[in-house]
Scaffold this motif. Structure first.
Motif, mmCIF file in Angstrom:
data_model
loop_
_atom_site.group_PDB
_atom_site.id
_atom_site.type_symbol
_atom_site.label_atom_id
_atom_site.label_comp_id
_atom_site.label_asym_id
_atom_site.label_seq_id
_atom_site.Cartn_x
_atom_site.Cartn_y
_atom_site.Cartn_z
ATOM 1 N N ILE A 237 0.831 -1.207 0.000
ATOM 2 C CA ILE A 237 0.000 0.000 0.000
ATOM 3 C C ILE A 237 0.865 1.256 0.000
ATOM 4 O O ILE A 237 0.375 2.347 -0.271
ATOM 5 C CB ILE A 237 -0.946 0.039 1.218
ATOM 6 N N ASP A 238 2.163 1.092 0.312
ATOM 7 C CA ASP A 238 3.098 2.210 0.393
ATOM 8 C C ASP A 238 3.770 2.387 -0.965
ATOM 9 O O ASP A 238 4.475 1.478 -1.426
ATOM 10 C CB ASP A 238 4.136 1.928 1.475
ATOM 11 N N PRO A 239 3.590 3.527 -1.632
ATOM 12 C CA PRO A 239 4.160 3.693 -2.976
ATOM 13 C C PRO A 239 5.682 3.626 -3.006
ATOM 14 O O PRO A 239 6.266 3.139 -3.983
ATOM 15 C CB PRO A 239 3.655 5.068 -3.430
ATOM 16 N N VAL A 240 6.354 4.106 -1.956
ATOM 17 C CA VAL A 240 7.819 4.068 -1.934
ATOM 18 C C VAL A 240 8.305 2.621 -1.814
ATOM 19 O O VAL A 240 9.221 2.196 -2.538
ATOM 20 C CB VAL A 240 8.365 4.929 -0.773
ATOM 21 N N LYS A 241 7.687 1.851 -0.926
ATOM 22 C CA LYS A 241 8.077 0.450 -0.786
ATOM 23 C C LYS A 241 7.734 -0.348 -2.047
ATOM 24 O O LYS A 241 8.492 -1.237 -2.465
ATOM 25 C CB LYS A 241 7.388 -0.166 0.434
ATOM 26 N N ALA A 242 6.597 -0.034 -2.662
ATOM 27 C CA ALA A 242 6.219 -0.716 -3.903
ATOM 28 C C ALA A 242 7.229 -0.422 -5.011
ATOM 29 O O ALA A 242 7.623 -1.317 -5.776
ATOM 30 C CB ALA A 242 4.822 -0.278 -4.332
ATOM 31 N N LEU A 243 7.670 0.834 -5.093
ATOM 32 C CA LEU A 243 8.674 1.202 -6.091
ATOM 33 C C LEU A 243 9.986 0.490 -5.815
ATOM 34 O O LEU A 243 10.654 -0.002 -6.736
ATOM 35 C CB LEU A 243 8.865 2.718 -6.090
ATOM 36 N N ASP A 244 10.368 0.416 -4.551
ATOM 37 C CA ASP A 244 11.581 -0.292 -4.165
ATOM 38 C C ASP A 244 11.515 -1.749 -4.629
ATOM 39 O O ASP A 244 12.463 -2.279 -5.218
ATOM 40 C CB ASP A 244 11.743 -0.218 -2.651
ATOM 41 N N ALA A 245 10.376 -2.409 -4.367
ATOM 42 C CA ALA A 245 10.215 -3.807 -4.783
ATOM 43 C C ALA A 245 10.298 -3.947 -6.299
ATOM 44 O O ALA A 245 10.941 -4.872 -6.821
ATOM 45 C CB ALA A 245 8.875 -4.346 -4.273
ATOM 46 N N ALA A 246 9.670 -3.028 -7.018
ATOM 47 C CA ALA A 246 9.693 -3.090 -8.484
ATOM 48 C C ALA A 246 11.109 -2.925 -9.022
ATOM 49 O O ALA A 246 11.524 -3.625 -9.955
ATOM 50 C CB ALA A 246 8.772 -2.021 -9.059
ATOM 51 N N LEU A 247 11.884 -1.990 -8.429
ATOM 52 C CA LEU A 247 13.241 -1.753 -8.897
ATOM 53 C C LEU A 247 14.190 -2.880 -8.505
ATOM 54 O O LEU A 247 15.276 -2.997 -9.069
ATOM 55 C CB LEU A 247 13.753 -0.416 -8.349
ATOM 56 N N GLN A 248 13.778 -3.711 -7.558
ATOM 57 C CA GLN A 248 14.558 -4.902 -7.227
ATOM 58 C C GLN A 248 14.176 -6.098 -8.086
ATOM 59 O O GLN A 248 14.721 -7.191 -7.932
ATOM 60 C CB GLN A 248 14.396 -5.250 -5.747
#
Length: 418
Positions: A237-248
């Motif tokens: 639900i957190d956009p920053v954490k979601a972006l982090d996961a996507a970039l990993q």
């Protein structure tokens, strides 16, 4: 005929388990020895609500060496190791815990631990602190402070503090760098998959593992699953954490879409109803549901029960099979409770060595400084966190660089340019 002393046999088994854990906890043992010499906790009564495991026993032993008198209740009835509980009783620690008790008994045990009239409280999930503030208010004036070791508990404590409801200082042991990196990431990551594999004997390679939540715990689960060859989907639900996961490199999608493709689901959010009826309705036959968050609210077990036409309890140890109206079978592990502590043995002792060392030092710091502290949630002092890391490196025979004088000057001067 002389009857065998079964209690003594159980206590002996617990002692062996504690000794085995202590082998991998050299930092905490060294702190305990220091406590024995300095006695920083003399006269302190401590009420603890924690997982009753061998690693916890090593922590309580260190606090006891420091002079504390301790009463312990379990923070999760399915994680209690009865042999460890019996061994702790032989140490003179009042243990109010038994594996598999119901909710009413769970809270009765918390009340019994609080009967010690504590000066310090140790909590895993904030149930003990909550009980103090709602049902045992007569004890509040005697409490100088405490420590909380879970993300879930700190969320609750910060809410209490924001409403001016928290009556004493609480130290957020969970939020240290060592705890988040090693306990939450490496400990939760390994022990969660250990629990899933023990309960199901599933091959993770080639399977789709859905990890709900990409905090430090979720990141650890995702990394370990990926390392075992799984395709990993992350929901957030957190956009920053979601972006982090996507970039990993993880596939990031909402649970409504992930539910259709996942083979194994792991909730690691600290929130409730992460997997709900609408998600259960579209899952594959044979999907595995596991929770690695502190409380058993992340998977809506009641909805699962209502959807099932048959439940086959104990189809494997710590595995219940829910047969839905259309014939699909969903496998719930550990009743939706902490899978790593119910179906496995929790974090490796080497990980808990750091977490519990920080907690032991934080307790001593709190006792020393509490008179100057207002009610609220406090971070563990950075020097304690760094000291634990230094001690762990030394125990592992690892050396690191130190700053030179010029480097120190450079870092502390704004006058030096390029």
């Amino acid at each position: 005929m002389i009857q065998p002393d079964i209690t003594a046999d159980i206590a002996e088994a617990g002692e062996r388990r504690i000794e085995w854990a202590a082998r991998s906890m050299p930092v905490l043992q060294a702190i305990g020895a220091g406590f024995g010499a300095d006695r920083p906790l003399d006269g302190m009564r401590i009420a603890a609500c924690m997982h009753v495991t061998a690693e916890t026993a090593v922590l309580l032993g260190a606090l006891q060496q420091g002079g504390a008198r301790i009463a312990l209740a379990a923070s999760n009835p399915l994680s209690t190791q009865d042999d460890v509980a019996e061994a702790l009783r032989t140490y003179g620690i009042a243990v109010h815990a038994r594996a598999g008790v119901d909710k009413a008994t769970y809270y009765r045990h918390i009340h019994q631990a609080l009967d010690i009239a504590p000066h310090v409280v140790l909590d895993d999930g904030c149930d003990l602190v909550n009980t103090l503030h709602t049902e045992r208010v007569e004890l509040l004036d005697g409490v100088i402070g405490g420590c909380e070791a879970t993300t879930t508990g700190i969320i609750r404590l910060r809410q209490m503090a924001s409403e001016n409801a928290l009556r004493f200082p609480m130290v957020a042991v969970n939020d240290t760098r060592t705890k988040r990196m090693f306990d939450n990431r490496y400990g939760t990551g390994q022990s969660t998959l250990d629990g899933i594999m023990r309960a199901t004997n599933v091959l993770l390679a080639g399977r789709t593992v859905v990890v709900a939540g990409f905090g430090f715990c979720g990141r650890g689960v995702a990394e370990r699953a990926k390392g075992l060859g799984a395709r990993v989907v992350v929901t957030e639900i957190d956009p920053v954490k979601a972006l982090d996961a996507a970039l990993q490199g993880y596939d990031v999608r909402p649970m409504s879409l992930a539910a259709e493709t996942g083979d194994v689901f792991v909730t690691v959010t600290g929130n409730r109803d992460v997997i709900r009826a609408e998600h259960l309705a579209v899952m594959k036959d044979g999907a595995i549901l596991a929770n690695a968050g502190h409380f058993d609210v992340e998977i809506d077990v009641r909805a699962l029960e209502e959807m099932a036409r048959e439940v086959r309890f104990g189809i494997r140890p710590n595995t219940d099979e829910y047969v839905l109206e259309d014939g699909r079978r969903l496998l719930l592990l550990a009743e939706g409770r902490l899978v790593n502590l119910t179906a496995a043995e929790g974090h490796p002792a080497a990980v808990m060595d750091m977490s519990f060392s920080a907690q032991a030092l934080a307790v001593a710091w709190l006792v020393r400084e509490s008179a100057q502290m207002d009610p609220g949630v406090y971070d563990v002092p950075a020097d304690i966190d760094a000291e634990v890391a230094r001690l762990k490196l030394a125990a592992a025979g690892i050396s690191i660089d130190a700053l030179t004088g010029d480097q120190e000057e450079y870092l502390h001067s704004w006058r030096i340019g390029s």
